[in-house]
Design an enzyme around this catalytic site. Sequence first.
Site, PDB file in Angstrom:
ATOM      1  N   ARG A   1       0.831  -1.196   0.000  1.00 16.50           N
ATOM      2  CA  ARG A   1       0.000   0.000   0.000  1.00 16.50           C
ATOM      3  C   ARG A   1       0.861   1.239   0.000  1.00 16.50           C
ATOM      4  NH1 ARG A   1      -4.573  -2.188   3.102  1.00 16.50           N
ATOM      5  NH2 ARG A   1      -4.044  -4.361   2.771  1.00 16.50           N
ATOM      6  N   VAL A   2       0.328   2.255  -0.605  1.00 18.92           N
ATOM      7  CA  VAL A   2       1.050   3.514  -0.609  1.00 18.92           C
ATOM      8  C   VAL A   2       1.255   4.001   0.830  1.00 18.92           C
ATOM      9  CG1 VAL A   2       0.960   5.887  -1.392  1.00 18.92           C
ATOM     10  CG2 VAL A   2       0.245   4.063  -2.902  1.00 18.92           C
ATOM     11  N   ASP A   3       0.275   3.719   1.699  1.00 22.69           N
ATOM     12  CA  ASP A   3       0.416   4.067   3.125  1.00 22.69           C
ATOM     13  C   ASP A   3       1.594   3.357   3.754  1.00 22.69           C
ATOM     14  OD1 ASP A   3      -1.995   5.147   2.596  1.00 22.69           O
ATOM     15  OD2 ASP A   3      -3.160   3.748   3.812  1.00 22.69           O
ATOM     16  N   ASP A   4       1.995   2.237   3.188  1.00 20.66           N
ATOM     17  CA  ASP A   4       3.084   1.475   3.765  1.00 20.66           C
ATOM     18  C   ASP A   4       4.439   1.930   3.263  1.00 20.66           C
ATOM     19  OD1 ASP A   4       1.412  -0.044   5.283  1.00 20.66           O
ATOM     20  OD2 ASP A   4       1.275  -1.685   3.841  1.00 20.66           O
ATOM     21  N   VAL A   5       4.421   3.017   2.530  1.00 18.06           N
ATOM     22  CA  VAL A   5       5.699   3.550   2.090  1.00 18.06           C
ATOM     23  C   VAL A   5       6.270   4.413   3.208  1.00 18.06           C
ATOM     24  CG1 VAL A   5       6.800   5.134   0.461  1.00 18.06           C
ATOM     25  CG2 VAL A   5       5.151   3.452  -0.350  1.00 18.06           C
TER      26      VAL A   5
END
Length: 671
Positions: free
Chosen positions: A539-543
């Site tokens: 996920r982009v949040d996990d970047v």
Amino acid sequence: GMATGNKLRHVESLQEMPSGAGKISCLNAVILGEALASEENDLVFPSDDFARQAHVSSPQQYLEMYKRSVEDPAGFWSDIASEFYWKQKWDQPVCSENFDFRKGNISIQWFKGGLTNICYNCLDRNIESGNADKIAIYWEGNDLGVEDSLTYAQLLDRVCQLANYLKAIGVKKGDAVVIYLPMLMELPIAMLACARIGAVHSVVFAGFSSESLAQRILDCKPKVVITCNAVKRGAKAIHLKDIVDAALVDSAKNGISDFVPKYPPTCEVEWVDAEDPLFLLYTSGSTGKPKGVLHTTGGYMVYTATTFKYAFDYKPSDIYWCTADCGWITGHSYVTYGPLLNGASVVVFEGAPTYPDAGRCWDIVDKFKVTIFYTAPTLYVTRYSRKSLRVLGSVGEPINPSAWRWFFNVVGNSRCPISDTWWQTETGGFMITPLPGAWPLKPGSATFPFFGVQPVIVDEKGVEIEGECSGYLCVKSSWPGAFRTLYGDHERYETTYFKPFAGYYFTGDGCSRSNGQKIADGLHPCFRDKDGYHWLTGRVDDVINVSGHRIGTAEVESALVSHPKCAEAAVVGVEHEVKGQGIYAFITLVEGEPYSEELRKSLILTVRKQIGAFAAPDKIHWAPGLPKTRSGKIMRRILRKIASRQLDELGDTSTLAEPHVVEQLIELADR
Ligand code: ATP
Ligand code: MG
């Protein structure tokens, strides 16, 4: 068997694989000669035998079909839809959509005006074509020796009985029905019964707490909640009915019927419009208030059936087992609808894969001679033979190359192709997935788009990037299985998915498109340029943004797991005074390996070597186990709280598969 990369093979035909952007771009030829054959060459080829019998047996065949599917979606999908039963054919364009919020409300329609019923297509249609006595469901209970099965004809009887009961208590077309059941046969039966009478089911995973259940009941306002008294999960009994009672106190309570009386085993079908809602399903809500994803009937039916058939290369003789719970989208599309639409025999398992011991999964595979096994990339080592298997599937998280190889070599005896299927609750069915006989796999890559899917990778400004690149994964136009709205909140639907990048559906995930070695395996040189394989980076949040470097957690995890003593890794970002964000890694070691300072250093060194010093974890947290949902996903939301020591803000932990894991982690926090 399957040959791994260092066999000499010619695959010129890969040169035209789609790189997204809706056009068939001509990429560099991939010709593997002796010079290129090396350990870094990770292409895994389907065996000739497998490819020969496959529905799609060469890249060329895929390309032809893919090309048609994006150039003439109406023709492509209406040909497939015609294999199903329609009471009345659609009278409007096969597909109409607005994907661009600047041009008005987002809307997607497929087969509008067509009248059909998905339950009829799953059951009656297959019975009429001679499958009445074929097993539809093999059911394996939590406790050893507890089992059952239903043929297609028997399943239809059971569905009709429940459908008649629902009608008798006043459930009508368009009414919502919440289903809060464990993986009994009654769960798919209840879904199909709702579909038969045009009611909209909303399955709530039976691991949810009464508050979570109440929240969903308040949101979708069902006429009925279907549940059962209690269920055993592993050695523990869970009193579902009490949980429902508690939830109803918080929402609304009318009459309670303690059992479903006997009703006649035939029930007329309610014909519904292709665009009438089939179900709504709440996402896991790790990123906020759960989203009530709404799927409609016709497009979803055509899409789940087709993706199932091709991604698993399904044949009528297969025995199929998907370990997902029907409380998740995987259980909707690939336990219930996709397989039954194809007339498949499906194994439904009530229990936990670790009860009574870690071999349970493989016991079940052997017992039912499972040929297609679809699961999340969280598995257990084994002592059983799995001769029956021919295709493996993976879903839910990026599968890192080490895990991929383990799945491939050990579980599949280096013989079974792996379909690493990338998709979402929102997409209804597979979006990027191997077609197992059609092209060589690369461990860790979901490979290429399914028919009709046009993935694009965009940069921060929403500009499409061509060729080898990484960025935000979007989709350019609709596919039949796409969700149509978030229930009761079309505005949130547009804001979350369509406004971030105008003109596109935004998946929330990051993606790289390249030959992949660089991204997934550390720093192997890209000797095959621009093959167009897709690599999901999470996920982009996990970047994590470390001193301005954007690092995908999946990338760091992949490096950590390549360490021979690391069994599993989960990486989250934590606040860091100097760097903005720091990298915090939870590490599960291979069994019997003791924690040591030396090992800590060697793990960090592995990341420095494979990715670079900027990605080196600031903290290694030993983890005997990781918090996972029962669908096998690591709950990073909880790990983030532990990492930042916000222990009183762990949030809803009711979907944890093994709650004690969290206490263990807290105890080990400063070791
Ligand atoms: P929520 O949206 O509420 O946070 P969720 O995204 O976990 O929940 P799902 O729709 O079940 O709920 O999961 C979809 C997500 O799972 C994808 O967006 C992606 O991040 C991940 N995923 C699924 N399959 C794969 C795969 N094969 N490879 C990599 N990631 C995957
Ligand atoms: Mg999601």
